[in-house]
Enzyme design. Structure first.
Site, PDB file in Angstrom:
ATOM      1  N   LYS A  53       0.741  -1.232   0.018  1.00 35.52           N
ATOM      2  CA  LYS A  53      -0.204  -0.045  -0.194  1.00 35.52           C
ATOM      3  C   LYS A  53       0.920   1.202   0.140  1.00 35.52           C
ATOM      4  O   LYS A  53       0.551   2.378  -0.702  1.00 35.52           O
ATOM      5  CB  LYS A  53      -1.165  -0.012   1.339  1.00 35.52           C
ATOM      6  CG  LYS A  53      -2.139  -1.159   0.936  1.00 35.52           C
ATOM      7  CD  LYS A  53      -2.922  -1.280   2.437  1.00 35.52           C
ATOM      8  CE  LYS A  53      -3.847  -2.428   2.030  1.00 35.52           C
ATOM      9  NZ  LYS A  53      -4.601  -2.598   3.256  1.00 35.52           N
ATOM     10  N   GLN A  97      -4.953  -1.508   9.731  1.00 32.67           N
ATOM     11  CA  GLN A  97      -4.729  -2.590   8.826  1.00 32.67           C
ATOM     12  C   GLN A  97      -5.362  -3.807   9.658  1.00 32.67           C
ATOM     13  O   GLN A  97      -4.980  -3.899  10.837  1.00 32.67           O
ATOM     14  CB  GLN A  97      -3.200  -3.277   8.491  1.00 32.67           C
ATOM     15  CG  GLN A  97      -2.893  -4.511   7.850  1.00 32.67           C
ATOM     16  CD  GLN A  97      -3.347  -4.417   6.384  1.00 32.67           C
ATOM     17  OE1 GLN A  97      -3.577  -3.346   5.689  1.00 32.67           O
ATOM     18  NE2 GLN A  97      -4.076  -5.596   5.901  1.00 32.67           N
ATOM     19  N   ASP A 120     -10.936   3.234   3.995  1.00 34.49           N
ATOM     20  CA  ASP A 120     -11.489   1.968   3.991  1.00 34.49           C
ATOM     21  C   ASP A 120     -12.992   1.515   3.733  1.00 34.49           C
ATOM     22  O   ASP A 120     -13.490   0.311   3.596  1.00 34.49           O
ATOM     23  CB  ASP A 120     -10.919   0.752   5.298  1.00 34.49           C
ATOM     24  CG  ASP A 120      -9.783   0.140   5.096  1.00 34.49           C
ATOM     25  OD1 ASP A 120      -9.657  -0.496   3.767  1.00 34.49           O
ATOM     26  OD2 ASP A 120      -9.177  -0.158   5.931  1.00 34.49           O
TER      27      ASP A 120
HETATM   28  N1  GUN Z   1      -6.949  -6.587   5.906  1.00 36.52           N
HETATM   29  C1  GUN Z   1      -7.144  -7.487   4.812  1.00 36.52           C
HETATM   30  N2  GUN Z   1      -7.911  -6.718   3.878  1.00 36.52           N
HETATM   31  C2  GUN Z   1      -7.818  -5.294   4.618  1.00 36.52           C
HETATM   32  C3  GUN Z   1      -8.324  -3.929   3.894  1.00 36.52           C
HETATM   33  O1  GUN Z   1      -8.839  -4.127   2.776  1.00 36.52           O
HETATM   34  N3  GUN Z   1      -8.370  -3.112   4.819  1.00 36.52           N
HETATM   35  C4  GUN Z   1      -7.728  -3.259   5.994  1.00 36.52           C
HETATM   36  N4  GUN Z   1      -7.550  -2.048   6.771  1.00 36.52           N
HETATM   37  N5  GUN Z   1      -7.166  -4.279   6.455  1.00 36.52           N
HETATM   38  C5  GUN Z   1      -7.340  -5.243   5.687  1.00 36.52           C
END
Ligand code: GUN
Length: 288
Positions: A53, A97, A120
């Site tokens: 990311k 995350q 998100d």
């Molecule tokens: N863990 C797995 N996929 C995601 C996501 O799209 N966002 C976040 N914050 N954590 C994740």
């Protein structure tokens, strides 16, 4: 039939060129979009996702800040950091995350993020807006899947769509989006009886269960579209999806690979949401 491959990597690449234009327009208005990514603990998969990311931000000229906490971080420390980022004018998006360490109450942490920075789309306010059919931020993975279907002009009204997995991250928001698009949606999960009876009815099958290659070709309706959200690491270190790709591609009409399918699209949509957050803030400032 051998399925056409739905190449998420190539589509994400195409989207990135449109992001560059939007970021340049923001820069011309003295706004550099900024994303803060918070990681608590040392989960290896989460470390890889966070690194990807941050790297994607760099490639798109989006400012990013990575904040790492140890696995035993007190919840209050996470909440204090989120409050600081909520007030930081250089940060337009905040991502925590998931999964969080077990002692942390996930919903409380997500509720602490300012809804206008919740790129998100996991805050109850944003999830509520999505449920009402007036989304503000769409969760990145379901958003990426919708983009892939849209790009391939997949007609959704009336389609039988089976989602495997009921998570807050994928299954639930995915179902909401597809219901609003006019599909007939079934959400299957670990307690579903006779999973194959459901999957064999699916015009579009979306697998998000986190079980390596557990969807076999005989569970797929001939000509179906398969979206594989699973990212599983095999003992030899290679990645594979929830679907037995080699077998299923002989039955399906369109299929996403792993890696190179949904994963790159999730990251692309995170950039889209972050740029969108910065654009909304610049618009609001200009209107004052
Ligand atoms: N863990 C797995 N996929 C995601 C996501 O799209 N966002 C976040 N914050 N954590 C994740």
């Amino acid at each position: 039939m051998t399925a056409q491959i739905l190449d998420g990597k190539a589509l994400a690449e195409q989207l990135r060129t449109t992001f560059k234009t939007r970021v340049a327009a923001l820069m011309a208005r003295n706004t550099c979009p900024g994303l803060a990514v918070i990681l608590a603990g040392e989960d290896p998969a989460s470390q890889v996702y966070v690194r990807n990311k941050v790297n994607a931000c760099e490639a798109a000229d989006v400012f990013s800040q990575k904040i790492i906490f140890p696995a035993d971080v007190p919840q209050n420390a996470l909440l204090a950091k989120i409050a600081e980022l909520n007030a930081d004018a250089a940060i337009h998006g905040i991502l925590v995350q998931l999964p969080l360490p077990r002692h942390i109450h996930e919903a409380s942490v997500l509720a602490a993020i300012a809804p206008e920075k919740d790129v998100d789309g996991f805050h109850a306010e944003n999830l509520g807006a999505l449920a009402q059919g007036v989304p503000r931020f769409i969760p990145c993975t379901p958003y990426g899947v919708m983009k892939m279907l849209e790009t391939h002009r997949v007609d959704l009204p009336g389609k039988e769509i089976v989602i495997i997995g009921r998570s807050n991250i994928v299954g639930k928001p995915m179902a909401l989006l597809l219901i609003h698009a006019g599909a007939t949606v079934t959400v299957c999960h670990s307690r579903t009886r006779d999973l194959a009876a459901h999957t064999r009815r699916a015009d579009i099958l979306i697998a998000a269960a986190g079980k390596p290659r557990f969807i076999s070709a005989d569970m797929v309706k001939p000509g179906a579209i398969i979206i594989d959200v699973g990212v599983n690491r095999l003992p030899d270190g290679k990645l594979c999806g929830d679907v037995d790709f080699e077998a299923a591609r002989e039955t399906a009409s369109l299929i996403t690979p792993v890696p190179g399918g949904v994963g790159p699209m999730t990251i692309a949509m995170l950039l889209a949401n972050t740029i969108e957050a910065a654009e909304r803030k610049a618009e609001a400032a200009a209107a004052k």
